[in-house]
Design a protein around this motif. Structure first.
Motif, PDB file in Angstrom:
ATOM      1  N   LEU A   2       0.822  -1.200   0.000  1.00 55.28           N
ATOM      2  CA  LEU A   2       0.000   0.000   0.000  1.00 55.28           C
ATOM      3  C   LEU A   2       0.854   1.248   0.000  1.00 55.28           C
ATOM      4  O   LEU A   2       0.542   2.232  -0.685  1.00 55.28           O
ATOM      5  N   ASP A   3       1.971   1.241   0.765  1.00 51.53           N
ATOM      6  CA  ASP A   3       2.868   2.389   0.780  1.00 51.53           C
ATOM      7  C   ASP A   3       3.386   2.695  -0.617  1.00 51.53           C
ATOM      8  O   ASP A   3       3.494   3.848  -1.025  1.00 51.53           O
ATOM      9  N   LYS A   4       3.741   1.653  -1.360  1.00 54.16           N
ATOM     10  CA  LYS A   4       4.268   1.855  -2.703  1.00 54.16           C
ATOM     11  C   LYS A   4       3.207   2.461  -3.615  1.00 54.16           C
ATOM     12  O   LYS A   4       3.494   3.373  -4.401  1.00 54.16           O
ATOM     13  N   LEU A   5       1.986   1.956  -3.514  1.00 53.52           N
ATOM     14  CA  LEU A   5       0.914   2.491  -4.347  1.00 53.52           C
ATOM     15  C   LEU A   5       0.643   3.950  -4.012  1.00 53.52           C
ATOM     16  O   LEU A   5       0.446   4.779  -4.896  1.00 53.52           O
ATOM     17  N   LEU A   6       0.642   4.259  -2.719  1.00 56.98           N
ATOM     18  CA  LEU A   6       0.440   5.642  -2.328  1.00 56.98           C
ATOM     19  C   LEU A   6       1.565   6.519  -2.825  1.00 56.98           C
ATOM     20  O   LEU A   6       1.350   7.650  -3.254  1.00 56.98           O
ATOM     21  N   GLY A   7       2.783   5.990  -2.764  1.00 57.95           N
ATOM     22  CA  GLY A   7       3.923   6.760  -3.250  1.00 57.95           C
ATOM     23  C   GLY A   7       3.831   7.031  -4.733  1.00 57.95           C
ATOM     24  O   GLY A   7       4.107   8.138  -5.196  1.00 57.95           O
ATOM     25  N   GLU A 142       3.264   6.343  10.537  1.00 58.70           N
ATOM     26  CA  GLU A 142       4.671   6.498  10.183  1.00 58.70           C
ATOM     27  C   GLU A 142       5.295   7.718  10.851  1.00 58.70           C
ATOM     28  O   GLU A 142       6.422   8.081  10.529  1.00 58.70           O
ATOM     29  N   THR A 143       4.563   8.354  11.759  1.00 55.53           N
ATOM     30  CA  THR A 143       5.045   9.593  12.373  1.00 55.53           C
ATOM     31  C   THR A 143       5.046   9.453  13.884  1.00 55.53           C
ATOM     32  O   THR A 143       4.017   9.142  14.494  1.00 55.53           O
ATOM     33  N   LYS A 158      -1.460   7.510   9.476  1.00 56.64           N
ATOM     34  CA  LYS A 158      -1.359   7.749   8.034  1.00 56.64           C
ATOM     35  C   LYS A 158      -2.648   7.269   7.378  1.00 56.64           C
ATOM     36  O   LYS A 158      -2.859   6.076   7.203  1.00 56.64           O
ATOM     37  N   ASP A 159      -3.498   8.225   7.026  1.00 52.81           N
ATOM     38  CA  ASP A 159      -4.790   7.905   6.432  1.00 52.81           C
ATOM     39  C   ASP A 159      -5.031   8.813   5.231  1.00 52.81           C
ATOM     40  O   ASP A 159      -4.678   9.998   5.246  1.00 52.81           O
ATOM     41  N   VAL A 160      -5.657   8.260   4.202  1.00 52.51           N
ATOM     42  CA  VAL A 160      -5.898   9.008   2.969  1.00 52.51           C
ATOM     43  C   VAL A 160      -6.774  10.219   3.225  1.00 52.51           C
ATOM     44  O   VAL A 160      -6.550  11.299   2.675  1.00 52.51           O
ATOM     45  N   VAL A 183      -6.034  13.341  20.452  1.00 53.73           N
ATOM     46  CA  VAL A 183      -5.953  14.748  20.854  1.00 53.73           C
ATOM     47  C   VAL A 183      -6.204  15.720  19.711  1.00 53.73           C
ATOM     48  O   VAL A 183      -6.504  16.894  19.958  1.00 53.73           O
ATOM     49  N   ALA A 184      -6.073  15.285  18.448  1.00 52.65           N
ATOM     50  CA  ALA A 184      -6.231  16.240  17.341  1.00 52.65           C
ATOM     51  C   ALA A 184      -6.333  15.500  16.021  1.00 52.65           C
ATOM     52  O   ALA A 184      -6.049  14.293  15.929  1.00 52.65           O
ATOM     53  N   HIS A 185      -6.733  16.240  15.008  1.00 55.62           N
ATOM     54  CA  HIS A 185      -6.721  15.732  13.649  1.00 55.62           C
ATOM     55  C   HIS A 185      -5.335  15.959  13.050  1.00 55.62           C
ATOM     56  O   HIS A 185      -4.623  16.902  13.403  1.00 55.62           O
ATOM     57  N   GLY A 186      -4.967  15.101  12.104  1.00 55.14           N
ATOM     58  CA  GLY A 186      -3.695  15.233  11.407  1.00 55.14           C
ATOM     59  C   GLY A 186      -3.908  15.327   9.912  1.00 55.14           C
ATOM     60  O   GLY A 186      -5.031  15.177   9.418  1.00 55.14           O
ATOM     61  N   PRO A 187      -2.841  15.553   9.157  1.00 55.89           N
ATOM     62  CA  PRO A 187      -2.973  15.668   7.704  1.00 55.89           C
ATOM     63  C   PRO A 187      -3.147  14.299   7.047  1.00 55.89           C
ATOM     64  O   PRO A 187      -2.984  13.255   7.688  1.00 55.89           O
ATOM     65  N   SER A 188      -3.467  14.324   5.785  1.00 54.66           N
ATOM     66  CA  SER A 188      -3.562  13.081   5.020  1.00 54.66           C
ATOM     67  C   SER A 188      -2.168  12.561   4.688  1.00 54.66           C
ATOM     68  O   SER A 188      -1.247  13.330   4.454  1.00 54.66           O
ATOM     69  N   ILE A 189      -2.022  11.255   4.668  1.00 53.28           N
ATOM     70  CA  ILE A 189      -0.785  10.581   4.242  1.00 53.28           C
ATOM     71  C   ILE A 189       0.430  11.174   4.950  1.00 53.28           C
ATOM     72  O   ILE A 189       1.381  11.662   4.328  1.00 53.28           O
TER      73      ILE A 189
END
Length: 315
Positions: A2-7, A142-143, A158-160, A183-189
């Motif tokens: 999935l990481d490769k496809l997202l990349g 991944e963060t 890590k979510d789309v 605690v908060a929302h994060g960015p996509s990917i």
């Protein structure tokens, strides 16, 4: 996979948008990794004149210490290896946190962080390990962020359609699972992140953009494009608020870039207002208007005393 496809999807989107989008920011090559064993740099910590990185899933338990020539000057290994190490974060002098947090299939009951010593040496260790449990369900992440003041850890998924920031307990227990708190929302990917030295901001990167957030209110300060990379999955903030970036691949470059001026300006502390000068009392105004009354009372008391003395003498 999935990481490769997202990349690949991100790279295609990046390429498709370069005609209308502004030019990628300037970046300088700090070094090129010389070690053929560094093939998927997925986490990064800038530690003075050294950099610490780790490979993506598929590698054993090890981190690499690289100097500014690009040469590997130390490694730390351990067994058993992680299931999917995806992130690094500072853990004080001579150590890093390794985030065994990858979960493409969203099937892990819990994830793990390990405190690993690092330096200009080749060593095998048994690092302290801490189990983290999400409060809702499994996530791919991944963060890993570590606050520079308190040391508290945060995991960004890590979510789309947008990730989530989870806080670990301020004191981790090695004897029982440590429950994460949303605690908060994060960015996509989100592919990596790092706190700034001030502890008031942190940055999270994706494949093509990065976003700076304020802390502890988790508000967006600014977002900006990153230099084009094959599959950028590493970011770390240096002591001068410079951003260091890595990407997957063998013999790849480690880049340095400065924050865009508008983002840096938005992060600057709000200047404290100058205190008003101490008011000076004017005659007939405020506290200064009391002195004629006091003088009058004193004069009256003096005259009265003199009269009493005269009357006593006459008697």
């Amino acid at each position: 996979m999935l990481d490769k496809l997202l990349g690949v999807a991100s790279a295609l989107a990046y390429a498709a948008g370069t005609v209308a989008a502004p030019a990628a920011p300037d970046a300088a090559v700090v070094l090129t990794f010389e070690d053929p064993n560094i093939v998927e740099s997925s986490g990064l910590v800038a530690a003075g004149k050294l950099f610490v990185t780790t490979n993506d899933s598929g590698d054993g338990g090890r981190v690499f210490v690289v100097d500014r020539s690009g040469a590997t000057v130390g490694t730390t290994s351990w067994e058993p290896g992680p299931r999917d190490a995806e992130a690094l974060a500072p853990a004080g002098d001579g150590a890093v946190w390794v985030g065994d947090t990858g979960d493409n299939a969203r099937s892990r009951d819990s994830v793990t962080v390990l405190r690993v010593p690092v330096g200009r040496t080749y060593q095998t260790v048994m690092p302290a390990s801490y189990e983290l449990v999400y409060p809702d369900h499994a996530h791919d992440a991944e963060t890993l962020l570590a606050h520079p003041g308190t040391g508290q850890l945060f995991v960004v998924t890590k979510d789309v359609f947008g990730g989530t920031v989870y806080a670990a307990p301020k004191r981790l227990s090695a004897d029982r699972p440590n429950e994460l708190t949303e605690v908060a929302h994060g960015p996509s990917i989100a592919t990596d992140g790092s706190f700034f030295p001030d502890g008031r901001h942190y940055v999270v990167r994706g494949y093509a953009r990065a976003t700076v957030y304020s802390f502890p209110d988790f508000e967006v300060v600014g977002s900006f494009r990153l230099p084009q990379q094959r599959q950028g999955e590493g970011i770390s903030v240096g002591g001068a608020d410079e951003l260091y970036l890595t990407t997957e691949g063998q013999f790849t470059d480690l880049l340095r870039m400065e924050l865009p001026p508008d983002v840096a300006a938005a992060m600057a502390p709000t200047p404290m207002p100058e205190p008003d000068p101490a008011p000076t009392a004017a005659a007939g105004d405020g506290a200064g208007s009391w002195w004629p009354w006091l003088a009058g009372i004193a004069a009256f008391a003096g005259v009265g005393g003199w009269l009493l003395i005269r009357r006593g003498a006459a008697a």
